[in-house]
Design an enzyme around this catalytic site. Structure first.
Site, PDB file in Angstrom:
ATOM      1  N   TYR A   1      -1.513  -0.636  11.105  1.00 39.99           N
ATOM      2  CA  TYR A   1      -1.714  -1.289   9.802  1.00 39.99           C
ATOM      3  C   TYR A   1      -0.561  -0.967   8.853  1.00 39.99           C
ATOM      4  O   TYR A   1       0.098  -1.865   8.328  1.00 39.99           O
ATOM      5  CB  TYR A   1      -3.047  -0.852   9.169  1.00 39.99           C
TER       6      TYR A   1
ATOM      7  N   THR B   1       0.816  -1.214   0.000  1.00 40.32           N
ATOM      8  CA  THR B   1       0.000   0.000   0.000  1.00 40.32           C
ATOM      9  C   THR B   1       0.851   1.267   0.000  1.00 40.32           C
ATOM     10  O   THR B   1       1.963   1.272   0.549  1.00 40.32           O
ATOM     11  CB  THR B   1      -0.912  -0.013   1.250  1.00 40.32           C
ATOM     12  N   ASP B   2       0.291   2.346  -0.537  1.00 34.77           N
ATOM     13  CA  ASP B   2       1.006   3.638  -0.502  1.00 34.77           C
ATOM     14  C   ASP B   2       1.016   4.220   0.918  1.00 34.77           C
ATOM     15  O   ASP B   2       1.706   5.202   1.180  1.00 34.77           O
ATOM     16  CB  ASP B   2       0.387   4.636  -1.493  1.00 34.77           C
ATOM     17  N   GLU B   3       0.246   3.599   1.840  1.00 30.67           N
ATOM     18  CA  GLU B   3       0.206   4.120   3.215  1.00 30.67           C
ATOM     19  C   GLU B   3       1.538   3.938   3.931  1.00 30.67           C
ATOM     20  O   GLU B   3       1.770   4.560   4.963  1.00 30.67           O
ATOM     21  CB  GLU B   3      -0.927   3.450   4.003  1.00 30.67           C
TER      22      GLU B   3
ATOM     23  N   LYS C   1       2.527  -3.289   7.258  1.00 26.74           N
ATOM     24  CA  LYS C   1       2.754  -3.461   5.817  1.00 26.74           C
ATOM     25  C   LYS C   1       4.176  -3.041   5.448  1.00 26.74           C
ATOM     26  O   LYS C   1       4.839  -3.699   4.651  1.00 26.74           O
ATOM     27  CB  LYS C   1       1.725  -2.661   4.996  1.00 26.74           C
TER      28      LYS C   1
HETATM   29  P1  NAD Z   1      -9.664  -7.576   2.637  1.00 27.00           P
HETATM   30  O1  NAD Z   1      -9.608  -7.239   4.097  1.00 27.00           O
HETATM   31  O2  NAD Z   1     -10.914  -7.331   1.878  1.00 27.00           O
HETATM   32  O3  NAD Z   1      -9.306  -9.121   2.435  1.00 27.00           O
HETATM   33  C1  NAD Z   1      -8.265  -9.765   3.110  1.00 27.00           C
HETATM   34  C2  NAD Z   1      -8.377 -11.275   2.831  1.00 27.00           C
HETATM   35  O4  NAD Z   1      -7.267 -11.915   3.479  1.00 27.00           O
HETATM   36  C3  NAD Z   1      -9.652 -11.893   3.416  1.00 27.00           C
HETATM   37  O5  NAD Z   1     -10.225 -12.786   2.480  1.00 27.00           O
HETATM   38  C4  NAD Z   1      -9.156 -12.641   4.640  1.00 27.00           C
HETATM   39  O6  NAD Z   1      -9.943 -13.771   4.971  1.00 27.00           O
HETATM   40  C5  NAD Z   1      -7.749 -13.046   4.200  1.00 27.00           C
HETATM   41  N1  NAD Z   1      -6.841 -13.276   5.344  1.00 27.00           N
HETATM   42  C6  NAD Z   1      -6.655 -12.460   6.422  1.00 27.00           C
HETATM   43  N2  NAD Z   1      -5.761 -13.028   7.263  1.00 27.00           N
HETATM   44  C7  NAD Z   1      -5.372 -14.206   6.700  1.00 27.00           C
HETATM   45  C8  NAD Z   1      -4.472 -15.222   7.082  1.00 27.00           C
HETATM   46  N3  NAD Z   1      -3.783 -15.151   8.219  1.00 27.00           N
HETATM   47  N4  NAD Z   1      -4.298 -16.280   6.258  1.00 27.00           N
HETATM   48  C9  NAD Z   1      -5.007 -16.378   5.102  1.00 27.00           C
HETATM   49  N5  NAD Z   1      -5.883 -15.441   4.698  1.00 27.00           N
HETATM   50  C10 NAD Z   1      -6.067 -14.368   5.482  1.00 27.00           C
HETATM   51  O7  NAD Z   1      -8.424  -6.808   2.000  1.00 27.00           O
HETATM   52  P2  NAD Z   1      -8.278  -6.086   0.582  1.00 27.00           P
HETATM   53  O8  NAD Z   1      -8.821  -4.724   0.692  1.00 27.00           O
HETATM   54  O9  NAD Z   1      -8.756  -7.003  -0.485  1.00 27.00           O
HETATM   55  O10 NAD Z   1      -6.695  -5.952   0.502  1.00 27.00           O
HETATM   56  C11 NAD Z   1      -5.897  -6.976  -0.070  1.00 27.00           C
HETATM   57  C12 NAD Z   1      -4.433  -6.564  -0.009  1.00 27.00           C
HETATM   58  O11 NAD Z   1      -4.250  -5.327  -0.684  1.00 27.00           O
HETATM   59  C13 NAD Z   1      -3.903  -6.333   1.410  1.00 27.00           C
HETATM   60  O12 NAD Z   1      -2.591  -6.851   1.476  1.00 27.00           O
HETATM   61  C14 NAD Z   1      -3.901  -4.817   1.571  1.00 27.00           C
HETATM   62  O13 NAD Z   1      -2.901  -4.406   2.474  1.00 27.00           O
HETATM   63  C15 NAD Z   1      -3.598  -4.395   0.146  1.00 27.00           C
HETATM   64  N6  NAD Z   1      -4.105  -3.062  -0.237  1.00 27.00           N
HETATM   65  C16 NAD Z   1      -5.421  -2.746  -0.041  1.00 27.00           C
HETATM   66  C17 NAD Z   1      -5.898  -1.489  -0.445  1.00 27.00           C
HETATM   67  C18 NAD Z   1      -7.348  -1.095  -0.285  1.00 27.00           C
HETATM   68  O14 NAD Z   1      -7.687   0.041  -0.576  1.00 27.00           O
HETATM   69  N7  NAD Z   1      -8.225  -1.987   0.129  1.00 27.00           N
HETATM   70  C19 NAD Z   1      -5.017  -0.575  -1.035  1.00 27.00           C
HETATM   71  C20 NAD Z   1      -3.676  -0.942  -1.218  1.00 27.00           C
HETATM   72  C21 NAD Z   1      -3.238  -2.195  -0.822  1.00 27.00           C
HETATM   73  P1  TYD Z   2     -10.378   4.146   4.674  1.00 25.59           P
HETATM   74  O1  TYD Z   2     -11.339   3.676   3.653  1.00 25.59           O
HETATM   75  O2  TYD Z   2     -10.419   3.551   6.033  1.00 25.59           O
HETATM   76  O3  TYD Z   2      -8.932   4.002   4.028  1.00 25.59           O
HETATM   77  P2  TYD Z   2      -7.482   4.517   4.566  1.00 25.59           P
HETATM   78  O4  TYD Z   2      -7.608   5.007   5.936  1.00 25.59           O
HETATM   79  O5  TYD Z   2      -6.699   3.257   4.493  1.00 25.59           O
HETATM   80  O6  TYD Z   2      -7.053   5.575   3.608  1.00 25.59           O
HETATM   81  O7  TYD Z   2     -10.538   5.715   4.842  1.00 25.59           O
HETATM   82  C1  TYD Z   2     -10.377   6.600   3.760  1.00 25.59           C
HETATM   83  C2  TYD Z   2     -10.459   8.008   4.301  1.00 25.59           C
HETATM   84  O8  TYD Z   2     -11.784   8.242   4.782  1.00 25.59           O
HETATM   85  C3  TYD Z   2      -9.534   8.264   5.479  1.00 25.59           C
HETATM   86  O9  TYD Z   2      -9.035   9.599   5.407  1.00 25.59           O
HETATM   87  C4  TYD Z   2     -10.449   8.132   6.701  1.00 25.59           C
HETATM   88  C5  TYD Z   2     -11.792   8.610   6.163  1.00 25.59           C
HETATM   89  N1  TYD Z   2     -12.977   7.988   6.791  1.00 25.59           N
HETATM   90  C6  TYD Z   2     -13.977   8.781   7.356  1.00 25.59           C
HETATM   91  O10 TYD Z   2     -13.908  10.029   7.335  1.00 25.59           O
HETATM   92  N2  TYD Z   2     -15.052   8.165   7.939  1.00 25.59           N
HETATM   93  C7  TYD Z   2     -15.162   6.820   8.000  1.00 25.59           C
HETATM   94  O11 TYD Z   2     -16.169   6.308   8.581  1.00 25.59           O
HETATM   95  C8  TYD Z   2     -14.146   6.008   7.410  1.00 25.59           C
HETATM   96  C9  TYD Z   2     -14.230   4.513   7.436  1.00 25.59           C
HETATM   97  C10 TYD Z   2     -13.074   6.633   6.810  1.00 25.59           C
END
Ligand code: NAD
Ligand code: TYD
Length: 336
Positions: free
Chosen positions: A150, A125-127, A154
């Site tokens: 988190y 992630t870019d975070e 990462k």
């Molecule tokens: P999500 O929370 O929707 O899904 C996570 C999945 O991982 C779930 O199916 C869960 O059951 C599985 N999981 C969790 N712990 C596990 C374990 N110990 N063993 C096996 N499986 C396990 O997450 P997402 O939003 O689909 O994100 C997927 C990846 O992308 C993550 O690595 C996250 O850090 C990265 N990512 C997400 C975002 C975003 O905006 N959602 C952005 C950038 C990067």
């Molecule tokens: P989120 O979807 O949790 O992603 P991330 O924190 O990983 O960027 O949140 C996106 C942005 O929205 C973040 O600045 C926090 C804000 N946010 C709210 O203002 N209210 C909410 O209820 C949630 C879940 C997020």
């Protein structure tokens, strides 16, 4: 190609598997997932009967299981999505983040090294860069300054993965994507939470002044970028992946309300998130140069599609919001 996908029952992993099988990107896909609160096999109902697909219920921290699976399947690549993925939950309870994101990644890397896997793509992630001051944009060499448990977990797993290239020559690629959105996203993240609350005419909790900036990436664009990095990227390299659409949260929520024909008055300012990053911003030229990848879905179009999906799938939403979700919602929002 035969791929082992971890976390394939989550939001991005399931989109990746649907595209990989639907688009013929891979000959076989094995999905290893623990099915935490975020994992949902309903997301994969369309591929469940596909003979090229296999689901394995298990934990990436279980090194023995992973070793056996690698021996059995001998995949050409591992695409590692599995993680605890939500910042607010990492504030309420960081332990699972260290366990899955750090120890789980370590367990996979060890098993991959022993099995001699030819590609290990670590989805990050870019975070990890932390908050970026205007007018800067982080490239892949930007310092890591994660703010939440988190993002720190990462960043730790990114460094561990890269060390397996430097030390053991395990061909690792790290991708760092911006905020994803799209169908099947668990309604704890900003966009699906706001859509689902607005559909129920519940209040929409805006953290602090709502002027925090995020760059929005449609989930299918992210999946195409992962494929591009896997096939065209160099081992030991990091690739940023962004949607080239930076918006303050408040504007995103206004757009959702406008598209749903609901009043702005549903927005409620609540107490800010501790350690809240003000702005994320990345450059994605490196992946564009290496592979020609660019995001294809404009934000307005992606948001319309996403809203339509949540509107058309009330059963999915109701099921994921029953049980554990209510407890989480109460814990995170009741005293804000
Ligand atoms: P999500 O929370 O929707 O899904 C996570 C999945 O991982 C779930 O199916 C869960 O059951 C599985 N999981 C969790 N712990 C596990 C374990 N110990 N063993 C096996 N499986 C396990 O997450 P997402 O939003 O689909 O994100 C997927 C990846 O992308 C993550 O690595 C996250 O850090 C990265 N990512 C997400 C975002 C975003 O905006 N959602 C952005 C950038 C990067
Ligand atoms: P989120 O979807 O949790 O992603 P991330 O924190 O990983 O960027 O949140 C996106 C942005 O929205 C973040 O600045 C926090 C804000 N946010 C709210 O203002 N209210 C909410 O209820 C949630 C879940 C997020």
């Amino acid at each position: 190609m035969k791929w082992l996908v971890t976390g394939g029952a989550g939001f991005i992993g399931s989109a990746f598997i649907r595209l990989a099988l639907g688009g013929g990107w891979a000959r076989r896909v094995v999905n290893l997932d623990k099915l935490t609160y975020a994992g949902n096999l309903e997301n994969l109902a369309g591929v469940q009967a596909d003979p090229r697909y296999r689901f394995v219920h298990g934990d990436i921290c279980d090194t023995r299981l992973v070793e056996r699976l690698l021996e059995e399947e001998r995949p050409d690549a591992i695409i590692h999505f599995a993680a605890e993925s939500h910042v607010d939950r990492s504030i309420l309870g960081p332990e699972a983040f260290i366990e899955t994101n750090v120890r789980g990644t370590f367990s996979l890397l060890e098993a991959a090294r022993k099995a001699g896997v030819a590609r290990f793509l670590h989805v990050s992630t870019d975070e990890v860069y932390g908050s970026i001051e205007e007018p800067h944009e982080a490239d892949e060499s930007w310092p890591l300054r994660p703010s939440s448990p988190y993002s720190a977990s990462k960043a730790g797993s990114d460094l561990l993965a890269l060390s397996y290239w430097t030390t053991f020559r395990l061909p690792v690629i790290v991708t760092r994507a911006s905020n994803n959105y799209g169908p099947y996203q668990f309604p704890e993240k900003l966009i699906p939470l706001m859509i689902s609350n607005a559909l129920e005419e519940k209040s929409l909790p805006i953290y602090g002044d709502g002027m925090q900036v995020r760059d929005w990436l449609y989930v299918d664009d992210h999946c195409r970028a992962i494929r591009a990095a896997l096939e065209r990227g160099e081992p030991g390299e990091i690739y940023n992946i962004g949607g080239a659409r930076a918006l303050p949260n408040r504007r995103v929520v206004e757009m959702i309300l406008e598209m749903l024909g609901k009043p702005y008055s549903l927005m409620t300012q609540v107490k800010d998130r501790p350690g809240h990053d003000r702005r994320y911003a990345i450059t994605t030229e490196k992946l564009a140069r290496a592979s020609g990848w660019r995001p294809e879905v404009p934000f307005e179009e992606g948001l319309e599609r996403t809203i339509r999906w949540y509107r058309d799938n009330p059963g999915w939403v109701a099921r994921v919001k029953s049980g554990e979700y209510q407890k989480y919602y109460e814990q995170n929002y009741a005293n804000r």
